[in-house]
Motif scaffolding. Structure first.
Motif, PDB file in Angstrom:
ATOM      1  N   THR A 588      70.790  36.510   1.815  1.00 16.19           N
ATOM      2  CA  THR A 588      69.062  37.290   2.763  1.00 16.19           C
ATOM      3  C   THR A 588      68.259  37.282   2.237  1.00 16.19           C
ATOM      4  N   LEU A 638      50.124  44.271   5.105  1.00 16.76           N
ATOM      5  CA  LEU A 638      49.484  42.888   5.087  1.00 16.76           C
ATOM      6  C   LEU A 638      49.019  42.598   5.988  1.00 16.76           C
ATOM      7  N   ARG A 639      48.185  42.184   6.076  1.00 20.01           N
ATOM      8  CA  ARG A 639      46.571  41.860   6.691  1.00 20.01           C
ATOM      9  C   ARG A 639      46.498  40.001   7.264  1.00 20.01           C
ATOM     10  N   ASN A 705      44.643  33.857   8.035  1.00 19.19           N
ATOM     11  CA  ASN A 705      45.176  33.551   8.559  1.00 19.19           C
ATOM     12  C   ASN A 705      46.078  34.909   8.718  1.00 19.19           C
ATOM     13  N   SER A 707      47.754  36.425  11.096  1.00 17.28           N
ATOM     14  CA  SER A 707      48.872  36.951  11.681  1.00 17.28           C
ATOM     15  C   SER A 707      50.005  36.102  11.102  1.00 17.28           C
ATOM     16  N   PRO A 708      50.465  36.386  10.116  1.00 13.60           N
ATOM     17  CA  PRO A 708      51.038  35.283   9.774  1.00 13.60           C
ATOM     18  C   PRO A 708      52.294  35.513   9.867  1.00 13.60           C
ATOM     19  N   TYR A 709      53.338  34.559   9.620  1.00 13.61           N
ATOM     20  CA  TYR A 709      54.805  34.244  10.482  1.00 13.61           C
ATOM     21  C   TYR A 709      55.652  35.336   9.280  1.00 13.61           C
ATOM     22  N   PRO A 712      61.443  40.325   8.431  1.00 11.24           N
ATOM     23  CA  PRO A 712      62.353  41.547   7.314  1.00 11.24           C
ATOM     24  C   PRO A 712      63.271  40.823   6.346  1.00 11.24           C
ATOM     25  N   GLU A 714      66.150  42.280   5.410  1.00  9.23           N
ATOM     26  CA  GLU A 714      67.176  41.894   6.325  1.00  9.23           C
ATOM     27  C   GLU A 714      67.983  40.484   6.636  1.00  9.23           C
ATOM     28  N   ALA A 715      66.885  40.300   6.611  1.00  8.54           N
ATOM     29  CA  ALA A 715      67.213  38.254   7.501  1.00  8.54           C
ATOM     30  C   ALA A 715      68.165  37.658   6.861  1.00  8.54           C
ATOM     31  N   SER A 716      69.315  36.981   7.702  1.00  5.39           N
ATOM     32  CA  SER A 716      70.144  36.490   6.864  1.00  5.39           C
ATOM     33  C   SER A 716      69.306  34.550   6.449  1.00  5.39           C
ATOM     34  N   ASP A 736      58.587  44.759   4.343  1.00 11.50           N
ATOM     35  CA  ASP A 736      59.394  45.412   3.914  1.00 11.50           C
ATOM     36  C   ASP A 736      59.456  46.609   5.741  1.00 11.50           C
ATOM     37  N   ASN A 737      60.096  47.547   5.557  1.00 10.77           N
ATOM     38  CA  ASN A 737      60.087  47.752   7.183  1.00 10.77           C
ATOM     39  C   ASN A 737      58.503  48.213   7.692  1.00 10.77           C
ATOM     40  N   ARG A 738      58.314  49.205   6.347  1.00 13.29           N
ATOM     41  CA  ARG A 738      56.510  49.531   6.526  1.00 13.29           C
ATOM     42  C   ARG A 738      55.676  48.130   6.061  1.00 13.29           C
ATOM     43  N   ASN A 739      56.119  47.019   6.879  1.00 11.54           N
ATOM     44  CA  ASN A 739      55.063  46.039   7.047  1.00 11.54           C
ATOM     45  C   ASN A 739      54.572  45.883   5.321  1.00 11.54           C
TER      46      ASN A 739
ATOM     47  N   GLU B  65      72.170  39.368  15.038  1.00  8.86           N
ATOM     48  CA  GLU B  65      72.888  39.349  13.533  1.00  8.86           C
ATOM     49  C   GLU B  65      73.252  40.684  12.958  1.00  8.86           C
ATOM     50  N   SER B 707      67.195  42.883  11.963  1.00 10.81           N
ATOM     51  CA  SER B 707      66.032  41.731  12.020  1.00 10.81           C
ATOM     52  C   SER B 707      65.284  40.569  12.782  1.00 10.81           C
ATOM     53  N   PRO B 712      52.665  40.600  14.909  1.00 10.51           N
ATOM     54  CA  PRO B 712      51.424  41.398  15.021  1.00 10.51           C
ATOM     55  C   PRO B 712      50.154  41.207  16.328  1.00 10.51           C
ATOM     56  N   ARG B 719      50.195  30.789  19.650  1.00  2.00           N
ATOM     57  CA  ARG B 719      51.295  31.563  18.421  1.00  2.00           C
ATOM     58  C   ARG B 719      52.647  32.152  19.096  1.00  2.00           C
ATOM     59  N   ASN B 737      49.890  46.989  12.093  1.00  5.12           N
ATOM     60  CA  ASN B 737      50.417  46.949  10.836  1.00  5.12           C
ATOM     61  C   ASN B 737      50.823  47.222   9.379  1.00  5.12           C
ATOM     62  N   ARG B 738      51.649  48.846   9.970  1.00 10.56           N
ATOM     63  CA  ARG B 738      52.497  48.912   9.816  1.00 10.56           C
ATOM     64  C   ARG B 738      54.243  49.069   9.998  1.00 10.56           C
ATOM     65  N   ASN B 739      54.368  48.111  11.151  1.00 14.94           N
ATOM     66  CA  ASN B 739      55.090  47.395  11.606  1.00 14.94           C
ATOM     67  C   ASN B 739      55.404  49.172  12.557  1.00 14.94           C
TER      68      ASN B 739
END
Lengths: 768, 768
Positions: A588, A638-639, A705, A707-709, A712, A714-716, A736-739, B65, B707, B712, B719, B737-739
């Protein structure tokens, strides 16, 4: 600076990253070695093939959509976009024309110089055949070749080593998104063009076709940027295209134009570019690439037609033309298909053998022949040996053919009767391109089977030895020549066996043999089929050529990789293949990512930025940006993402305000400032920041930037890989789950996993 | 059920979504109309072209997935993956063979039936020419045509309306990711094949080539799934491929095989598939597609060769072969290039005119001719008119040609002298394919300019009227025929003007005219160039054909869209183009997304799930999953995404536990259960859930995709578009921002924005 380590309370498994940690450890161990190591120790990289080099950086095919960029895009109206679009077409046309002209230049110079050389040697041999002392002729020939090759090798080894070889692996890497230093510079083009002329004239077992692809790419990169850093000229045009995304698109067009000029194969060129590079297929881009390809072959065709005196007849679409394959005379029947498949098997095996030999040779070269002067000596040695082998084979051959009715350019009589010529000599007293065409089209009976057998054997080893020398040269033509020779031999044998059935035309079998051998060595698929199809100018051969190439690839892949992939791997380049290894679903993002990540705050102290950029142990190129007031206890999502190159420009232009006057507006930058610095951003060491300035603050909001890609944790791995590859990313933030930022995936993290013989294997990372 | 509206304190701008709200409003208004509306009102869609229909669902090219999938993938070892890979190749070979055989079947049946018809009519005309009363012949001809077409139209209109037309727009939509109901069903294939035979035999101005693309696609979809739902047969093979991603890949191969069989253009087929479909280029996939294409043309070629008695000569690679263009006799010179470009301009203008006329006609048809019986009547009318026009033109023509030395199949003497035939009659007493080839290759002087002019004019209007009728038929051949006719006329005029210069070969101009006309109508780019190049079997024509097609496209695009795109738009399909509109950087995900989003909790009450799925006013297909213990005040980050189809399967198999026994393990499902239900998942109404069961809980953890891709809110539309398009997504979750989930982007949200004449315009959404 806030170091966004994963919060351990929330992600208890974060300590389980074993592969991860060992990687980090290794990384740090390596840092303690000097980076200039390879040039000093003769025996440096013991398990070269299991390493991934950290010295290669990645290109960024994702636009950094910061405020500046968006503001510019929003200002541009529909009409202005149309102008941009027209500029793209103009650039593609120019790429096509210039690539075609470069190909013409190479072709004409090679033809004249090689002609001169053959005449000198032929006259000499003719002189000494009568009165004895042919060893003088051999000496003359070998010396001529060695000295020409010496010049070619010296310019490559001492001036621009990246111009060595065909350049196809390098362009593959570039289109894949790996930054190979100097690969698209003007200097490289000049050395490449001169080098390839000298290699071919020097009589090496090489072709001038492969290097055309590299030349086209350099031309494209140069024109599309509207300036040359080498020449210190900025024409102030095409500034919109000064970023990796746009530049890559043009380089694709240049590579396609190169293929097109080399083989007269515009469609094959487009497919080559797409196969090697474009992960995201775009109809408009493809159409432009095709335009560049067509212009390129058309330019070459027109100029060469005029040069050869039969203006307007357009009979030379490429540097090599396989000649007319008449489908009526040389058509195939269904019964022949199993035979073609068998030839594919032979081609696959011989190709694999070629590659395996070349692999050992390359390992040897990496270990022992890494000084430029040694490289030059080796090239000269190969040139002398090539001449000697040719001479001995001509000398020993008793294969005389009547001179009448044949179209031999430099017929050598030697010990043949008057009115006859030495058939073996034609194979050597010819550029390899002409020899290939002769093997395809000479009428049945032109060649003695023994001659063909000996020639195949000798040329196989010579070509294998030659590939990887420090000279500019391609492997396409030698491969075709080897294949055409054994293919023709095969056809002749068949003819004997079947008592001269009409269908066993040796020329047809020479073509299939050439396809099989080339396919077995380079393992290209669709593009090669189409290139061969276009080079023969005959669509009906498509099916058998496809079968042959497919068989050769399957058989060859069973043993070793293709030649280009092998060399890419030997260079430890972090090359991303099409898909993640099939068995990698068990990994993952959490296991794959690099961690901890160096983050920046949205409003950051200049000193912190400078320190981070100066930290040679990490040398990161992208930094996630988090909220300014973040402390370690609070959630700091993340901003945005900011690149090293952007920070460098900000520091250079002193875009910061004093901490006391935070509400002052900091200096505005324009997108132009970033474009002017592209692509050679200065190193951080060259930027002076005073102690006072270190205490200033820098607001990253409008440059990052936003809005970066992200993926999560868990992604494989295949999922991460697909996103990364499809969008041509350089940095992919793992959240993570809270960005919150927990890691970063870059190219090396993905390229590290490979499918080995015993399942998934992981390459080590090294600073070499 | 938790309704994740954006937290207004944090995102104060969330009320500013004006476009958004109006869209939702509209959406709800529309729901109050009945869905069966179109069939009842004669005048229903007043501004058809500015609408986007909500009735089309999207295909999901992103693998879900979830745990089940990952467990399966992790269980499969390297060897098993190789088996899967081999199966893919076997399927592609079968696709190629079957597509080739279907093409043979169509070709042979058409040839025989049409031959029979021509003989009957010819005999009749011959009989009445002498004794007068030719109006009987006309009646016979018109009746014959109308009745054959009636049968063809009835089966399409009453049994399977999706089999109407060429099927290319439908396949374009499918490959683009739009689910067109019934488009790849076996029934569609049967109707399509019968329909196209009847249309061609019925003498309509249509071709049988376009429908081959659709046929190939259906074959591919059928074989790759290893079962037929129509026939209720499940062969229990290829179960691994029962998902949208894999199925699409095979359908691409099928479409390519169709092109390949139709035009003998395997490379063109691959390029067609890639241009229309594959957003993500994958070398292995392309190679397989090419394999299927090659097998397809080879099968057709072998079978037709045997059928025509000259076994093994492989001279019919496609349904239409343009015949041998000898490059020596018919080569072009540089001076001709401006002439070709001029022809491209003419083709572009005529193509635009064709499309504009057809647009008005289609609008008329949508409004007034929507009852199946009316459609059949219109088709019969067109058939009768076509016969009448043909008859009148033959009758009025005085263009007699000597019968000797010509290869006319059904020479009609009519009022010509003995030993001569009526030249106009050959154009009508021939399948359009043969007429095209005749126009290309008949020696200069075979056609009277007047004949050609009249023929062009008449055929132009007939073809335009015919396209869009409720019959299975393609527009490629009529376009080629129109173009070849005016091209030849153009060549003859040039010949007159230049006093018969050798280079003004009318056949060559017919070819260029055909390319220009076809390009002006369909506006395909690279693929069409290659198809034309392969159909001529001559690579040297590549450059002029490219120039002609490029000019025709540029000129045509200035006026109206291409025919296929126009029809896709008239159907209000949410089709995603290659890129977001250039001026759309001003829009962000926040403005584009749909909101509020219906979310599910990780452990959800069954009743809630059933209620959400039964809610016809929303009819969502994907639901973000958030943490179970989330209430409205706490941060509830995105945990995953689950699809309607997955929930349906869960409910059907009663995968839930009682609320009191939450720690009990719920029933395990296998991936097979989902695959068996694919692709026709039952509607929620068919699943009975008792009141007790409604209170049970369902744990979505192992079924949801943990996932999903997210963006955002600040991401710009281009994009978002790029991510969505490159990965072939169906749902893209917009997070803050907080997912936390703030919105959802689906296909319609992106397809809604279009570049109009006055900049960016937004289409309305409608339930039609």
């Amino acid at each position: 600076m806030c170091c966004c380590c994963p919060d351990q309370q929330l992600t208890p498994s974060s300590f389980l990253r074993i592969g991860q940690l060992s990687n980090v450890d290794l990384n740090e161990d390596i840092h303690e070695l000097e980076t200039e190591l390879p040039r000093q120790h003769p025996n440096e990289i013991p398990h070269n093939e299991k390493l991934l080099s950290l010295k290669y950086e990645s290109l960024d095919y994702d636009n950094s959509e910061n405020q500046l960029f968006l503001e510019e895009e929003r200002r541009i109206n529909h009409a202005a976009f149309r102008t941009v679009e027209i500029k793209r077409w103009v650039i593609c046309a120019m790429i096509g024309i210039l690539t075609g002209l470069v190909a013409c230049f190479i072709d004409i110079v090679v033809e004249n110089l090689a002609g001169l050389k053959y005449r000198v040697v032929k006259d000499n041999i003719d002189k000494f055949t009568a009165k004895g002392g042919l060893s003088f002729s051999l000496l003359l020939w070998a010396t001529l070749n060695a000295s020409v090759v010496m010049v070619g090798s010296v310019i490559v080894a001492f001036i621009e080593p990246v111009a060595a070889g065909s350049g196809i692996p390098q362009i593959k890497c570039y289109l894949n998104g790996v930054k190979i230093p100097h690969v698209v510079r003007l200097k490289t083009l000049v050395i490449k063009v001169c080098g390839v002329i000298l290699s071919v004239v020097g009589g090496l077992a090489v072709g001038k076709e492969g290097p055309m692809i590299h030349s086209g790419s350099v031309i494209a990169a140069g024109i599309s940027q509207g300036r040359s850093t080498s020449l210190k000229r900025d024409f102030k045009i095409f500034e919109y295209f000064r970023r990796d995304t746009e530049k890559r698109d043009f380089v694709s067009a240049g590579a396609a134009a190169g293929v097109s000029a080399a083989f007269g194969a515009p469609v094959g060129g487009v497919l080559f570019s797409l196969e090697e590079g474009a992960s995201f297929w775009n109809q408009f881009l493809t159409w432009r690439i095709f335009f560049a390809s067509m212009i390129s072959t058309f330019t070459l065709n027109s100029v060469l037609s005029v040069y050869h005196g039969n203006a307007w007849d357009l009979s030379s679409p490429g540097l090599i033309n396989f000649g007319r394959f008449d489908s009526e005379k040389m058509g195939y029947t269904i019964q022949e298909i199993p035979i073609f498949i068998f030839m594919g098997v032979v081609g696959g095996i011989l190709g694999a053998l070629f590659n395996a030999l070349n692999y050992w040779l390359t390992m040897f070269r990496i270990r022992y022949i890494h000084r430029p002067c040694l490289q030059v000596v080796e090239a000269m040695l190969v040139a002398a040996v090539t001449a000697t082998v040719g001479f001995v084979m001509i000398y020993c051959s008793r294969d005389c053919q009547p001179i009448q009715g044949s179209s031999v350019a430099y017929p050598l009589q030697l010990f043949c009767a008057d009115g006859e010529y030495n058939s073996m000599a034609t194979a050597f007293f010819n550029t390899p391109e002409k020899s290939v065409v002769n093997l395809f089209h000479d009428p049945p009976g032109s060649y003695n089977p023994m001659t063909l057998g000996m020639f195949t054997l000798m040329y196989f080893f010579l070509a294998c030895w030659t590939y990887g020398l420090t000279v500019s040269a391609g492997v396409f033509i030698p491969s075709l020549l080897i294949g055409a020779a054994w293919g023709r031999l095969f056809g002749i044998s068949l003819s004997y066996l079947t008592k001269g059935s009409i269908w066993a035309d040796p020329g047809k079998y020479a073509l299939m043999g050439a396809a099989a051998q080339l396919g077995g060595i380079v393992r290209m698929t669709l593009s090669l089929t189409v290139i061969m199809m276009e080079a023969t100018g005959n669509v009906t051969y498509g099916f058998p050529i496809m079968l042959v190439l497919m068989t050769a690839k399957i058989v060859g892949d069973y043993f070793v990789e293709g030649l280009y992939d092998m060399h890419i791997q030997l260079q430890s380049v972090p090359f991303l293949h099409w898909e993640a290894p099939v068995t990698s679903h068990s990994l993952t993002a959490r296991e794959v990512m690099s961690t901890p990540v160096t983050c920046l705050r949205r409003i950051e102290r200049v000193g912190t930025v400078v320190d981070i950029l100066s930290d040679t142990s990490s040398n990161h190129n992208g930094f996630p940006v988090v909220e300014s007031n973040a402390d370690t206890t609070q959630v700091a999502g993340l901003r945005g993402l900011i690149l090293r190159s952007q920070l460098i420009v900000l520091l250079k232009h002193k875009v910061f305000v004093e901490r006391a006057n935070l509400n002052l507006v900091q200096r505005r930058l324009k997108l132009k400032d970033f474009r002017d610095a592209y692509p050679r951003f200065p190193p951080i060491q060259s930027i002076h920041v005073s102690q006072d300035e270190r205490d200033c603050m820098i607001d990253l909001s409008e440059f990052m930037n936003p809005s970066p890609y992200t993926v999560p944790q868990e992604a494989s791995l295949p999922r991460v890989f697909k996103l990364f590859r499809a969008l041509g990313l350089r940095h992919l933030v793992v959240v993570d789950n809270r960005n919150e930022v927990v890691g970063m995936v870059t190219r090396k993290d993905l390229a590290r996993y490979r499918l080995g013989k015993e399942g998934l294997e992981e390459l080590s990372l090294a600073q070499t």
